[in-house]
Design an enzyme around this catalytic site. Sequence first.
Site, PDB file in Angstrom:
ATOM      1  CG  PHE A   1      43.163  46.132  -8.654  1.00  0.00           C
ATOM      2  CD1 PHE A   1      43.695  46.940  -8.486  1.00  0.00           C
ATOM      3  CD2 PHE A   1      43.757  45.016 -10.381  1.00  0.00           C
ATOM      4  CE1 PHE A   1      44.871  47.653  -8.803  1.00  0.00           C
ATOM      5  CE2 PHE A   1      44.987  46.053 -10.491  1.00  0.00           C
ATOM      6  CZ  PHE A   1      45.454  46.904 -10.223  1.00  0.00           C
TER       7      PHE A   1
ATOM      8  CG  ASP B   1      30.105  44.394  -5.323  1.00  0.00           C
ATOM      9  OD1 ASP B   1      30.299  43.927  -6.037  1.00  0.00           O
ATOM     10  OD2 ASP B   1      30.445  45.098  -4.458  1.00  0.00           O
TER      11      ASP B   1
ATOM     12  N   PRO C   1      26.763  41.172 -12.642  1.00  0.00           N
ATOM     13  CG  PRO C   1      27.522  42.359 -15.143  1.00  0.00           C
ATOM     14  CD  PRO C   1      26.549  42.069 -14.153  1.00  0.00           C
ATOM     15  CG  ASP C   2      32.028  38.334 -10.778  1.00  0.00           C
ATOM     16  OD1 ASP C   2      33.745  38.391 -10.704  1.00  0.00           O
ATOM     17  OD2 ASP C   2      32.314  37.663  -8.995  1.00  0.00           O
ATOM     18  CB  ILE C   3      33.320  41.791 -15.003  1.00  0.00           C
ATOM     19  CG1 ILE C   3      32.701  42.385 -15.311  1.00  0.00           C
ATOM     20  CG2 ILE C   3      35.157  41.673 -16.447  1.00  0.00           C
ATOM     21  CD1 ILE C   3      32.787  43.125 -15.207  1.00  0.00           C
ATOM     22  CG  LEU C   4      38.504  38.582 -10.842  1.00  0.00           C
ATOM     23  CD1 LEU C   4      39.511  39.212 -12.298  1.00  0.00           C
ATOM     24  CD2 LEU C   4      38.915  39.482  -9.447  1.00  0.00           C
TER      25      LEU C   4
ATOM     26  CE  LYS D   1      37.497  40.873  -5.967  1.00  0.00           C
ATOM     27  NZ  LYS D   1      37.962  42.296  -6.007  1.00  0.00           N
TER      28      LYS D   1
ATOM     29  CG  ASN E   1      32.694  52.989  -7.048  1.00  0.00           C
ATOM     30  OD1 ASN E   1      33.537  53.757  -7.055  1.00  0.00           O
ATOM     31  ND2 ASN E   1      33.004  51.077  -7.039  1.00  0.00           N
TER      32      ASN E   1
END
Length: 397
Positions: A323, A276, A303-306, A337, A208
Amino acid sequence: MLTDKRILLIIGGGIAAFKSLDLIRRLRERGAWVTPVLTKAGAEFVTPLSVSALAGEKVYRDLFDLMDEAEMGHIQLSRSADLIVVAPGTADFMAKMATGSANDLASTLVLATDTPVLVAPAMNVRMWDHPATRRNVSTLRGDGIMFVGPNEGDMACGEYGPGRMSEPLEIVAAIETALAEGPLTGRRILVTSGPTHEPIDPVRYIANRSSGAQGTALARALTSMGADVVFVTGPADADRPVGAHVVEVETAAEMLEAVQVVLPVDAAIFAAAVADWRVATASDSKIKKQAGALPSLDFAENPDILATVSQMTEGRPPLVVGFAAETDDVIANATAKRLRKGCDWIVANDVRPETGIMGGSENTVTLISDEGAEHWPRMGKSEVAHHLAERIAKQLG
Protein backbone atom coordinates in the site's frame (compact mmCIF):
# COMPACT_ATOMS: atom_id res chain seq x y z
CA MET A 1 -23.98 -22.49 3.83
CA LEU A 2 -24.61 -24.09 7.23
CA THR A 3 -26.26 -27.29 6.01
CA ASP A 4 -24.99 -30.24 8.06
CA LYS A 5 -22.45 -28.08 9.87
CA ARG A 6 -22.04 -29.12 13.49
CA ILE A 7 -22.08 -26.28 16.03
CA LEU A 8 -21.18 -26.87 19.67
CA LEU A 9 -23.01 -24.06 21.50
CA ILE A 10 -21.87 -23.16 25.01
CA ILE A 11 -24.51 -21.08 26.81
CA GLY A 12 -23.02 -18.96 29.57
CA GLY A 13 -24.71 -17.41 32.58
CA GLY A 14 -26.27 -14.05 31.78
CA ILE A 15 -29.60 -12.52 30.89
CA ALA A 16 -28.51 -12.63 27.23
CA ALA A 17 -28.83 -16.43 27.42
CA PHE A 18 -32.43 -16.02 26.29
CA LYS A 19 -31.06 -14.88 22.89
CA SER A 20 -29.29 -18.21 22.57
CA LEU A 21 -32.67 -19.91 22.26
CA ASP A 22 -33.40 -17.84 19.16
CA LEU A 23 -29.85 -18.47 17.94
CA ILE A 24 -30.45 -22.23 18.09
CA ARG A 25 -33.66 -21.80 16.10
CA ARG A 26 -31.90 -19.68 13.46
CA LEU A 27 -29.09 -22.20 13.09
CA ARG A 28 -31.49 -25.12 12.80
CA GLU A 29 -33.45 -23.23 10.11
CA ARG A 30 -30.24 -23.10 8.08
CA GLY A 31 -29.62 -26.82 8.37
CA ALA A 32 -26.99 -26.78 11.11
CA TRP A 33 -26.79 -29.36 13.88
CA VAL A 34 -26.52 -27.76 17.32
CA THR A 35 -25.08 -29.60 20.30
CA PRO A 36 -25.84 -27.48 23.39
CA VAL A 37 -23.67 -27.21 26.49
CA LEU A 38 -25.36 -25.37 29.34
CA THR A 39 -23.23 -23.99 32.17
CA LYS A 40 -24.47 -24.06 35.75
CA ALA A 41 -24.97 -20.29 35.65
CA GLY A 42 -26.62 -20.50 32.22
CA ALA A 43 -29.23 -22.83 33.65
CA GLU A 44 -30.32 -20.01 35.97
CA PHE A 45 -31.60 -18.13 32.90
CA VAL A 46 -32.78 -20.82 30.46
CA THR A 47 -33.94 -24.35 31.18
CA PRO A 48 -32.34 -27.51 29.83
CA LEU A 49 -35.77 -28.54 28.54
CA SER A 50 -36.20 -25.40 26.39
CA VAL A 51 -32.66 -25.68 25.02
CA SER A 52 -33.04 -29.38 24.23
CA ALA A 53 -36.45 -28.90 22.60
CA LEU A 54 -35.12 -26.25 20.21
CA ALA A 55 -31.85 -28.04 19.44
CA GLY A 56 -33.41 -31.48 19.10
CA GLU A 57 -30.34 -32.74 20.93
CA LYS A 58 -29.40 -33.74 24.45
CA VAL A 59 -28.08 -30.91 26.63
CA TYR A 60 -24.63 -31.54 28.10
CA ARG A 61 -24.00 -30.06 31.56
CA ASP A 62 -21.82 -32.16 33.85
CA LEU A 63 -18.11 -32.82 33.39
CA PHE A 64 -18.34 -35.93 35.59
CA ASP A 65 -21.42 -37.54 34.07
CA LEU A 66 -20.30 -41.17 33.77
CA MET A 67 -22.88 -41.98 31.06
CA ASP A 68 -21.74 -39.04 28.93
CA GLU A 69 -18.11 -40.05 29.36
CA ALA A 70 -18.98 -43.59 28.28
CA GLU A 71 -20.97 -42.47 25.23
CA MET A 72 -18.93 -39.45 24.16
CA GLY A 73 -16.10 -38.21 26.35
CA HIS A 74 -15.56 -34.49 26.71
CA ILE A 75 -12.48 -34.66 24.47
CA GLN A 76 -14.44 -36.20 21.61
CA LEU A 77 -17.37 -33.84 22.19
CA SER A 78 -15.07 -30.84 21.83
CA ARG A 79 -13.54 -32.09 18.59
CA SER A 80 -16.56 -33.45 16.77
CA ALA A 81 -17.89 -29.97 15.93
CA ASP A 82 -17.02 -27.74 12.99
CA LEU A 83 -17.17 -24.68 15.25
CA ILE A 84 -17.54 -23.96 18.96
CA VAL A 85 -19.71 -20.93 19.76
CA VAL A 86 -19.83 -19.34 23.21
CA ALA A 87 -22.99 -17.24 23.53
CA PRO A 88 -23.29 -15.48 25.82
CA GLY A 89 -19.60 -15.21 26.61
CA THR A 90 -19.49 -13.81 30.14
CA ALA A 91 -16.55 -11.99 31.69
CA ASP A 92 -16.00 -14.97 33.99
CA PHE A 93 -15.99 -17.52 31.18
CA MET A 94 -13.63 -15.46 29.03
CA ALA A 95 -11.32 -15.14 32.04
CA LYS A 96 -11.31 -18.94 32.32
CA MET A 97 -10.51 -19.25 28.62
CA ALA A 98 -7.69 -16.70 28.83
CA THR A 99 -6.03 -18.39 31.80
CA GLY A 100 -6.60 -21.99 30.69
CA SER A 101 -8.90 -22.84 33.61
CA ALA A 102 -10.89 -26.04 33.17
CA ASN A 103 -13.07 -26.61 36.24
CA ASP A 104 -16.35 -27.44 34.50
CA LEU A 105 -17.53 -29.09 31.30
CA ALA A 106 -17.72 -25.91 29.20
CA SER A 107 -14.24 -24.61 30.05
CA THR A 108 -12.75 -28.09 29.67
CA LEU A 109 -14.27 -28.42 26.20
CA VAL A 110 -12.71 -25.14 25.07
CA LEU A 111 -9.30 -26.03 26.49
CA ALA A 112 -9.33 -29.54 25.02
CA THR A 113 -10.29 -28.59 21.48
CA ASP A 114 -8.49 -27.90 18.23
CA THR A 115 -11.75 -26.67 16.70
CA PRO A 116 -12.17 -22.93 15.93
CA VAL A 117 -13.93 -20.96 18.67
CA LEU A 118 -16.23 -17.95 18.26
CA VAL A 119 -17.26 -15.89 21.31
CA ALA A 120 -20.22 -13.50 21.55
CA PRO A 121 -19.45 -11.44 24.69
CA ALA A 122 -22.25 -10.18 26.93
CA MET A 123 -21.78 -8.24 30.16
CA ASN A 124 -22.23 -4.94 31.93
CA VAL A 125 -20.49 -2.02 30.22
CA ARG A 126 -18.12 -1.47 33.15
CA MET A 127 -17.16 -5.13 33.14
CA TRP A 128 -16.48 -4.96 29.39
CA ASP A 129 -14.34 -1.82 29.83
CA HIS A 130 -12.45 -3.16 32.85
CA PRO A 131 -8.69 -3.57 32.23
CA ALA A 132 -8.85 -7.23 33.26
CA THR A 133 -11.47 -7.98 30.60
CA ARG A 134 -9.56 -6.00 27.99
CA ARG A 135 -6.41 -8.01 28.82
CA ASN A 136 -8.34 -11.26 28.55
CA VAL A 137 -9.85 -10.29 25.20
CA SER A 138 -6.40 -9.34 23.89
CA THR A 139 -5.00 -12.69 25.05
CA LEU A 140 -7.84 -14.63 23.44
CA ARG A 141 -7.51 -12.75 20.16
CA GLY A 142 -3.81 -13.52 20.19
CA ASP A 143 -4.71 -17.20 20.67
CA GLY A 144 -6.86 -17.06 17.52
CA ILE A 145 -10.24 -16.89 19.26
CA MET A 146 -12.84 -15.13 17.08
CA PHE A 147 -15.29 -12.53 18.41
CA VAL A 148 -18.61 -11.12 17.31
CA GLY A 149 -19.69 -7.99 19.17
CA PRO A 150 -20.50 -6.88 21.74
CA ASN A 151 -22.98 -4.25 20.60
CA GLU A 152 -23.68 -0.90 22.21
CA GLY A 153 -27.08 -0.13 23.71
CA ASP A 154 -29.41 -0.31 26.71
CA MET A 155 -28.78 -3.16 29.10
CA ALA A 156 -30.94 -5.14 31.48
CA CYS A 157 -29.08 -3.51 34.38
CA GLY A 158 -30.27 -0.08 33.23
CA GLU A 159 -26.90 1.17 31.95
CA TYR A 160 -25.98 2.04 28.38
CA GLY A 161 -22.84 1.24 26.42
CA PRO A 162 -20.90 -1.62 24.85
CA GLY A 163 -21.62 -5.03 26.33
CA ARG A 164 -24.89 -6.19 24.76
CA MET A 165 -24.61 -9.59 23.11
CA SER A 166 -24.89 -9.44 19.33
CA GLU A 167 -28.28 -10.28 17.91
CA PRO A 168 -28.84 -13.90 16.82
CA LEU A 169 -28.71 -13.10 13.10
CA GLU A 170 -25.44 -11.21 13.60
CA ILE A 171 -24.00 -14.27 15.30
CA VAL A 172 -25.29 -16.48 12.48
CA ALA A 173 -23.49 -14.22 9.97
CA ALA A 174 -20.27 -14.50 11.98
CA ILE A 175 -20.65 -18.29 12.08
CA GLU A 176 -21.13 -18.37 8.32
CA THR A 177 -18.00 -16.26 7.91
CA ALA A 178 -16.01 -18.53 10.22
CA LEU A 179 -17.13 -21.59 8.23
CA ALA A 180 -16.99 -19.93 4.83
CA GLU A 181 -15.98 -21.89 1.76
CA GLY A 182 -15.23 -19.82 -1.30
CA PRO A 183 -12.71 -19.13 -4.06
CA LEU A 184 -9.91 -18.70 -1.50
CA THR A 185 -10.63 -21.86 0.49
CA GLY A 186 -7.34 -23.58 1.23
CA ARG A 187 -5.32 -20.41 0.65
CA ARG A 188 -3.26 -18.94 3.47
CA ILE A 189 -3.00 -15.15 3.29
CA LEU A 190 -1.07 -12.67 5.42
CA VAL A 191 -2.48 -9.18 6.05
CA THR A 192 -0.64 -6.48 7.99
CA SER A 193 -2.58 -3.54 9.32
CA GLY A 194 -2.63 -0.47 11.51
CA PRO A 195 0.18 1.84 12.59
CA THR A 196 3.30 0.92 14.48
CA HIS A 197 4.32 2.71 17.67
CA GLU A 198 8.03 3.43 18.00
CA PRO A 199 8.90 4.33 21.61
CA ILE A 200 10.74 7.51 22.54
CA ASP A 201 10.50 6.80 26.25
CA PRO A 202 8.03 4.82 28.39
CA VAL A 203 5.22 7.36 27.79
CA ARG A 204 5.89 8.79 24.31
CA TYR A 205 6.12 7.23 20.88
CA ILE A 206 6.26 8.00 17.15
CA ALA A 207 3.19 6.93 15.19
CA ASN A 208 0.82 7.95 12.41
CA ARG A 209 -2.92 8.46 11.93
CA SER A 210 -3.77 5.01 10.54
CA SER A 211 -6.90 3.53 12.12
CA GLY A 212 -6.38 0.05 10.68
CA ALA A 213 -9.90 0.11 9.19
CA GLN A 214 -8.83 -0.79 5.65
CA GLY A 215 -6.68 -3.69 6.82
CA THR A 216 -9.49 -5.07 8.99
CA ALA A 217 -11.97 -4.74 6.11
CA LEU A 218 -9.58 -6.58 3.80
CA ALA A 219 -9.03 -9.41 6.29
CA ARG A 220 -12.80 -9.79 6.68
CA ALA A 221 -13.32 -9.88 2.91
CA LEU A 222 -10.62 -12.52 2.43
CA THR A 223 -12.00 -14.61 5.29
CA SER A 224 -15.51 -14.44 3.82
CA MET A 225 -14.09 -15.97 0.64
CA GLY A 226 -12.67 -18.92 2.57
CA ALA A 227 -9.07 -17.80 3.09
CA ASP A 228 -7.09 -18.74 6.18
CA VAL A 229 -6.04 -15.21 7.16
CA VAL A 230 -3.22 -14.31 9.52
CA PHE A 231 -3.74 -10.71 10.62
CA VAL A 232 -0.64 -8.99 11.99
CA THR A 233 -1.65 -5.63 13.42
CA GLY A 234 -0.11 -2.74 15.22
CA PRO A 235 -2.05 -0.90 17.96
CA ALA A 236 -4.98 0.10 15.73
CA ASP A 237 -8.36 1.52 16.70
CA ALA A 238 -10.32 -0.74 14.33
CA ASP A 239 -11.92 -3.95 15.56
CA ARG A 240 -10.03 -7.15 14.88
CA PRO A 241 -11.51 -9.29 12.08
CA VAL A 242 -13.66 -12.25 13.08
CA GLY A 243 -12.29 -15.50 11.71
CA ALA A 244 -8.69 -14.37 11.27
CA HIS A 245 -5.76 -15.45 13.40
CA VAL A 246 -4.75 -12.16 15.03
CA VAL A 247 -1.15 -11.34 16.00
CA GLU A 248 -0.73 -8.13 17.98
CA VAL A 249 2.53 -6.19 17.68
CA GLU A 250 3.70 -2.68 18.53
CA THR A 251 6.88 -1.79 16.64
CA ALA A 252 8.10 -2.25 13.08
CA ALA A 253 10.75 -4.70 14.26
CA GLU A 254 8.08 -6.79 16.01
CA MET A 255 5.92 -6.70 12.90
CA LEU A 256 8.74 -7.94 10.69
CA GLU A 257 9.47 -10.77 13.12
CA ALA A 258 5.79 -11.75 13.20
CA VAL A 259 5.59 -11.69 9.40
CA GLN A 260 8.64 -13.94 9.06
CA VAL A 261 7.11 -16.44 11.48
CA VAL A 262 3.90 -16.57 9.39
CA LEU A 263 5.63 -17.33 6.07
CA PRO A 264 5.17 -19.17 3.77
CA VAL A 265 1.80 -17.91 2.52
CA ASP A 266 -0.01 -17.82 -0.81
CA ALA A 267 -0.31 -14.04 -0.72
CA ALA A 268 0.96 -11.24 1.50
CA ILE A 269 -0.89 -7.92 1.68
CA PHE A 270 0.95 -5.15 3.50
CA ALA A 271 -1.71 -2.61 4.45
CA ALA A 272 0.04 -1.51 7.65
CA ALA A 273 1.30 2.05 7.88
CA VAL A 274 4.71 1.15 9.29
CA ALA A 275 6.77 4.00 10.76
CA ASP A 276 9.80 4.68 8.58
CA TRP A 277 11.99 5.71 11.51
CA ARG A 278 12.48 4.95 15.17
CA VAL A 279 14.50 6.55 17.93
CA ALA A 280 17.89 4.85 17.81
CA THR A 281 18.03 4.45 21.58
CA ALA A 282 14.73 4.83 23.39
CA SER A 283 15.00 6.12 26.92
CA ASP A 284 14.18 3.75 29.77
CA SER A 285 12.90 6.70 31.80
CA LYS A 286 10.56 9.53 30.92
CA ILE A 287 12.48 12.38 29.32
CA LYS A 288 11.96 15.38 31.61
CA LYS A 289 11.17 18.82 30.27
CA GLN A 290 13.91 21.34 31.02
CA ALA A 291 13.43 25.07 30.56
CA GLY A 292 15.34 26.38 27.53
CA ALA A 293 16.65 22.93 26.56
CA LEU A 294 15.10 20.76 23.84
CA PRO A 295 15.78 17.02 23.84
CA SER A 296 17.99 15.65 21.10
CA LEU A 297 16.69 12.51 19.41
CA ASP A 298 18.83 10.36 17.14
CA PHE A 299 16.80 8.49 14.56
CA ALA A 300 17.42 5.14 12.88
CA GLU A 301 15.70 3.62 9.87
CA ASN A 302 13.15 0.89 10.53
CA PRO A 303 13.27 -2.41 8.63
CA ASP A 304 11.47 -2.28 5.26
CA ILE A 305 8.99 -5.13 5.66
CA LEU A 306 7.48 -4.88 2.17
CA ALA A 307 10.88 -4.85 0.44
CA THR A 308 12.21 -7.65 2.66
CA VAL A 309 9.41 -10.02 1.65
CA SER A 310 9.18 -8.85 -1.98
CA GLN A 311 12.88 -9.49 -2.55
CA MET A 312 13.11 -12.90 -0.89
CA THR A 313 15.00 -15.40 -3.03
CA GLU A 314 13.38 -18.42 -1.35
CA GLY A 315 9.85 -18.74 -0.05
CA ARG A 316 8.58 -15.50 -1.58
CA PRO A 317 4.76 -15.45 -1.68
CA PRO A 318 3.36 -15.82 -5.22
CA LEU A 319 1.56 -12.49 -4.75
CA VAL A 320 2.89 -9.56 -2.73
CA VAL A 321 0.74 -6.45 -2.43
CA GLY A 322 1.87 -3.18 -0.90
CA PHE A 323 0.00 0.00 0.00
CA ALA A 324 1.20 3.53 -0.73
CA ALA A 325 -0.28 6.43 1.23
CA GLU A 326 0.79 9.55 -0.65
CA THR A 327 0.09 13.29 -0.45
CA ASP A 328 1.80 14.40 -3.68
CA ASP A 329 2.19 12.90 -7.18
CA VAL A 330 0.29 9.84 -5.99
CA ILE A 331 0.55 7.69 -9.12
CA ALA A 332 4.15 8.58 -9.94
CA ASN A 333 5.35 7.99 -6.38
CA ALA A 334 3.39 4.76 -5.99
CA THR A 335 4.64 3.41 -9.33
CA ALA A 336 8.22 4.16 -8.34
CA LYS A 337 7.63 2.51 -4.96
CA ARG A 338 6.39 -0.70 -6.58
CA LEU A 339 9.52 -0.96 -8.72
CA ARG A 340 11.82 -0.04 -5.84
CA LYS A 341 10.30 -2.52 -3.39
CA GLY A 342 9.83 -5.33 -5.89
CA CYS A 343 6.20 -6.13 -5.04
CA ASP A 344 3.61 -7.28 -7.57
CA TRP A 345 0.88 -4.73 -6.87
CA ILE A 346 0.65 -1.40 -5.11
CA VAL A 347 -2.64 -0.02 -3.81
CA ALA A 348 -2.16 3.75 -3.86
CA ASN A 349 -4.30 6.39 -2.20
CA ASP A 350 -4.23 10.12 -1.59
CA VAL A 351 -4.17 10.80 2.15
CA ARG A 352 -4.09 14.58 2.18
CA PRO A 353 -6.18 15.81 5.15
CA GLU A 354 -8.87 17.25 2.89
CA THR A 355 -9.63 13.79 1.41
CA GLY A 356 -10.77 12.44 4.81
CA ILE A 357 -9.33 9.03 3.91
CA MET A 358 -6.78 8.59 6.70
CA GLY A 359 -8.91 7.40 9.60
CA GLY A 360 -12.16 7.76 7.61
CA SER A 361 -14.74 5.23 6.41
CA GLU A 362 -14.14 5.66 2.66
CA ASN A 363 -11.19 5.28 0.31
CA THR A 364 -10.20 6.15 -3.23
CA VAL A 365 -7.49 3.86 -4.56
CA THR A 366 -5.51 3.12 -7.68
CA LEU A 367 -4.28 -0.42 -8.26
CA ILE A 368 -0.84 -0.35 -9.86
CA SER A 369 0.61 -3.48 -11.47
CA ASP A 370 2.56 -4.56 -14.54
CA GLU A 371 -0.58 -3.77 -16.52
CA GLY A 372 -0.54 -0.12 -15.49
CA ALA A 373 -2.68 2.04 -13.17
CA GLU A 374 -6.32 1.12 -12.63
CA HIS A 375 -8.36 3.86 -10.94
CA TRP A 376 -11.23 2.82 -8.67
CA PRO A 377 -14.06 5.19 -7.72
CA ARG A 378 -14.44 6.45 -4.16
CA MET A 379 -16.24 3.84 -2.09
CA GLY A 380 -16.48 2.48 1.43
CA LYS A 381 -13.43 0.68 2.75
CA SER A 382 -15.40 -2.57 2.93
CA GLU A 383 -16.21 -2.26 -0.79
CA VAL A 384 -12.56 -1.54 -1.59
CA ALA A 385 -11.65 -4.64 0.42
CA HIS A 386 -14.09 -6.89 -1.45
CA HIS A 387 -12.92 -5.58 -4.84
CA LEU A 388 -9.30 -6.26 -3.90
CA ALA A 389 -10.15 -9.69 -2.43
CA GLU A 390 -11.87 -10.65 -5.68
CA ARG A 391 -8.80 -9.59 -7.67
CA ILE A 392 -6.56 -11.60 -5.36
CA ALA A 393 -8.76 -14.69 -5.76
CA LYS A 394 -8.65 -14.33 -9.55
CA GLN A 395 -4.88 -13.89 -9.50
CA LEU A 396 -4.28 -16.94 -7.35
CA GLY A 397 -6.69 -18.98 -9.46
